[in-house]
Write a protein that holds these residues in place. Structure first.
Motif, PDB file in Angstrom:
ATOM      1  N   UNK A 173      36.807  36.347  26.005  1.00 26.51           N
ATOM      2  CA  UNK A 173      38.009  36.487  25.174  1.00 26.51           C
ATOM      3  C   UNK A 173      38.387  37.958  25.013  1.00 26.51           C
ATOM      4  N   UNK A 174      37.395  38.801  24.773  1.00 25.20           N
ATOM      5  CA  UNK A 174      37.682  40.243  24.599  1.00 25.20           C
ATOM      6  C   UNK A 174      38.200  40.851  25.901  1.00 25.20           C
ATOM      7  N   UNK A 175      37.627  40.433  27.033  1.00 29.83           N
ATOM      8  CA  UNK A 175      38.111  40.931  28.325  1.00 29.83           C
ATOM      9  C   UNK A 175      39.559  40.516  28.574  1.00 29.83           C
ATOM     10  N   UNK A 176      39.929  39.304  28.132  1.00 29.16           N
ATOM     11  CA  UNK A 176      41.287  38.811  28.345  1.00 29.16           C
ATOM     12  C   UNK A 176      42.304  39.451  27.411  1.00 29.16           C
TER      13      UNK A 176
ATOM     14  N   UNK B  58      28.668  38.782   8.121  1.00 32.09           N
ATOM     15  CA  UNK B  58      28.316  38.467   9.501  1.00 32.09           C
ATOM     16  C   UNK B  58      29.108  39.365  10.456  1.00 32.09           C
ATOM     17  N   UNK B  59      28.453  40.252  11.206  1.00 35.86           N
ATOM     18  CA  UNK B  59      29.180  41.226  12.033  1.00 35.86           C
ATOM     19  C   UNK B  59      29.284  40.855  13.516  1.00 35.86           C
ATOM     20  N   UNK B  60      28.967  39.628  13.905  1.00 34.76           N
ATOM     21  CA  UNK B  60      28.882  39.314  15.333  1.00 34.76           C
ATOM     22  C   UNK B  60      30.190  39.538  16.088  1.00 34.76           C
ATOM     23  N   UNK B  61      31.329  39.308  15.438  1.00 34.67           N
ATOM     24  CA  UNK B  61      32.614  39.517  16.129  1.00 34.67           C
ATOM     25  C   UNK B  61      32.816  40.973  16.518  1.00 34.67           C
ATOM     26  N   UNK B  62      32.061  41.865  15.877  1.00 32.33           N
ATOM     27  CA  UNK B  62      32.191  43.298  16.146  1.00 32.33           C
ATOM     28  C   UNK B  62      31.276  43.764  17.270  1.00 32.33           C
ATOM     29  N   UNK B  63      30.344  42.930  17.708  1.00 27.57           N
ATOM     30  CA  UNK B  63      29.379  43.363  18.714  1.00 27.57           C
ATOM     31  C   UNK B  63      30.034  43.797  20.030  1.00 27.57           C
TER      32      UNK B  63
ATOM     33  N   UNK C  29      31.221  48.348  23.378  1.00 26.40           N
ATOM     34  CA  UNK C  29      32.203  49.021  24.237  1.00 26.40           C
ATOM     35  C   UNK C  29      32.459  50.456  23.790  1.00 26.40           C
ATOM     36  N   UNK C  30      32.515  50.684  22.481  1.00 27.79           N
ATOM     37  CA  UNK C  30      32.930  51.992  21.959  1.00 27.79           C
ATOM     38  C   UNK C  30      31.772  52.928  21.597  1.00 27.79           C
ATOM     39  N   UNK C  31      30.584  52.364  21.292  1.00 30.65           N
ATOM     40  CA  UNK C  31      29.531  53.216  20.742  1.00 30.65           C
ATOM     41  C   UNK C  31      28.253  53.223  21.568  1.00 30.65           C
ATOM     42  N   UNK C  32      27.722  52.050  21.891  1.00 31.73           N
ATOM     43  CA  UNK C  32      26.380  51.981  22.464  1.00 31.73           C
ATOM     44  C   UNK C  32      26.338  51.730  23.969  1.00 31.73           C
ATOM     45  N   UNK C  33      27.420  51.254  24.553  1.00 27.88           N
ATOM     46  CA  UNK C  33      27.428  50.964  25.981  1.00 27.88           C
ATOM     47  C   UNK C  33      27.220  49.486  26.273  1.00 27.88           C
ATOM     48  N   UNK C  34      27.641  49.051  27.452  1.00 27.13           N
ATOM     49  CA  UNK C  34      27.624  47.637  27.810  1.00 27.13           C
ATOM     50  C   UNK C  34      26.221  47.038  27.780  1.00 27.13           C
ATOM     51  N   UNK C  35      25.206  47.836  28.126  1.00 22.74           N
ATOM     52  CA  UNK C  35      23.838  47.314  28.174  1.00 22.74           C
ATOM     53  C   UNK C  35      23.310  46.937  26.791  1.00 22.74           C
ATOM     54  N   UNK C  36      23.973  47.400  25.738  1.00 21.70           N
ATOM     55  CA  UNK C  36      23.497  47.126  24.372  1.00 21.70           C
ATOM     56  C   UNK C  36      23.903  45.750  23.871  1.00 21.70           C
ATOM     57  N   UNK C  37      24.836  45.087  24.566  1.00 25.60           N
ATOM     58  CA  UNK C  37      25.425  43.863  24.035  1.00 25.60           C
ATOM     59  C   UNK C  37      24.376  42.777  23.781  1.00 25.60           C
TER      60      UNK C  37
END
Length: 415
Positions: A52-55, A249-254, A259-267
């Motif tokens: 969804x975020x990619x779209x 609940x912060x999951x929608x922010x992950x 993407x903005x702070x920790x990098x894709x590998x952190x997801x």
């Protein structure tokens, strides 16, 4: 003469998780099916918001993708609880599991064909939520028929623990799979692993509800809600959990933070962080049943959840964020066990309906929390949404406890 101390063994027996329910073959099959499927479901739970975020490139849309399943989840959880009190629970479990499996195949197909249609995804998520809404209360209501009466609490803790262990490896595995391939591979893994649930349901004996005249209709739902309205302590446990999940609940922010702070590998680590703490708490949960003042313990656990979430949102290091969210997950595990303990005091003929309401709260709260977190992040930023939500949850928990002291006075009646 050498004297061997049994203190280490005694300590383990006192603090380690109780595995007695696994002695029963039928429960053991259900447990294995749930464990494997919980792992697979995490792949879809990560793939949907990522896709969804990619779209859309919008945290709000990520929140919407979670929220869109809320209405069918609540409606079918309530109805599913009534059905669990009226019909053969094995058949209901099998049919609802099949619906969930088919919708997962739909998500796989749309990703494989690169349809790139967010609205189609929302329809599939809503249908999957309907199946999940029926499946979960039935799955919980069926457990007492498979084990001894004095093992129900242990079975609940086992269920919480294995789901959280799966929620550690699942998101990490999903992150690796999505990065190496794409989201279609994640959906495919979920669909394959979910077949184990179908096997477990097929192997179950018939489990008709006992001692009830329920028909599975609206009157049964109404009767369950009427019983709930007369139980202040159960209502308060629902209220404090809703506050914790909706506000903190912060999951929608992950996806945004990765993407903005920790990098894709952190997801994957972000999605696994809550479950890491919950699993560790479950594996060392022998002490939980010995707490007498469980109302106070429940409130402290929810306050701990909120403060740990707030701290996790404020730190700039991935390892610290994951560690603090693990602390939050441990607190949530403790509060979840105590909330289920309160529900166990209800009559057997109401078990399915109350489990339906419980699941609607447990699953619906985080979805509202995703919508809140994504909406606030879109008009401010992810850090503010994350931190302020955690603080608000802790404050509301304290206010509820002070306003309704019956919650603080609740004690374990088995002591």
């Amino acid at each position: 003469m050498t004297v061997t101390s049994d203190k280490p063994t005694s300590w383990i027996r006192k603090h380690a998780i109780d595995i007695r329910p696994l002695r029963h073959a039928a429960y053991r099959r259900v447990f294995i099916g749930n464990a494997v499927s919980f792992f697979g479901v995490q792949f879809t739970a990560v793939a949907v918001p990522v896709q969804i975020y990619d779209l859309t490139r919008s945290a709000f849309w990520v929140g919407v993708s979670s929220f869109v399943g809320l209405i069918p989840l609540i409606l079918f959880s309530l109805w599913g609880g009534a059905i669990a009190d009226a019909f053969d629970r094995r058949k209901v479990l099998l049919l609802s599991s099949t619906l969930m499996w088919v919708t997962t195949l739909g998500l796989f197909a749309q990703a494989l064909l690169h349809l790139e249609n967010a609205w189609l995804m929302l329809v599939l998520v809503a249908a999957q939520s309907a199946g999940f809404g029926i499946n979960s209360p039935v799955r919980q209501a069926i457990i007492p028929a498979l084990i001894d009466k004095n093992e129900v609490a242990a079975a609940q803790t086992l269920g919480f623990t294995v789901s959280n262990i799966a929620a550690i490896g699942g998101p990490v595995g999903a992150g690796v799979v999505i990065a190496a391939f794409d989201v279609s591979a994640a959906y495919a893994i979920d669909a394959v692993l979910f077949t184990v649930v179908l096997w477990a349901a097929l192997r179950l004996p018939s489990v008709p509800p006992g001692g009830t005249k329920a028909t599975g209709g609206l009157r049964d739902v109404r009767d369950g809600l009427r019983f709930l309205a007369g139980s202040k302590i159960i209502l308060l446990t629902f209220a404090i959990d809703i506050a914790a999940m909706v506000l903190a609940m912060p999951k929608a922010l992950f996806p945004v933070v990765a993407d903005e702070r920790f990098g894709a590998a952190s997801l994957g680590w972000l999605y696994a962080s809550i479950a890491i703490g919950a699993a560790l708490a479950g594996l060392t949960s022998g002490w939980i049943g010995r707490v007498h003042r469980q109302g106070i313990a429940l409130v402290l656990a929810v306050v701990g959840w909120g403060l740990a979430v707030a701290a996790a949102g404020a730190v700039p290091w991935l390892w610290a964020c994951v560690a603090l969210m693990a602390v939050a997950g441990a607190a949530d595990m403790v509060s979840g066990v105590y909330r289920q303990t309160v529900l166990l005091s209800a009559p057997d003929e109401m078990r399915g309906r109350l489990q339906g309401v419980f699941f609607a709260v447990v699953a619906g709260g985080p979805r509202l929390g995703d919508l809140r977190a994504g909406s606030v992040a879109d008009v401010t930023d992810a850090t503010f949404s994350w931190v302020s939500g955690g603080i608000a949850a802790a404050v509301v928990a304290v206010v509820l406890a002070m306003t309704f002291p019956v919650l603080l006075r609740y004690t374990d009646r088995s002591h």
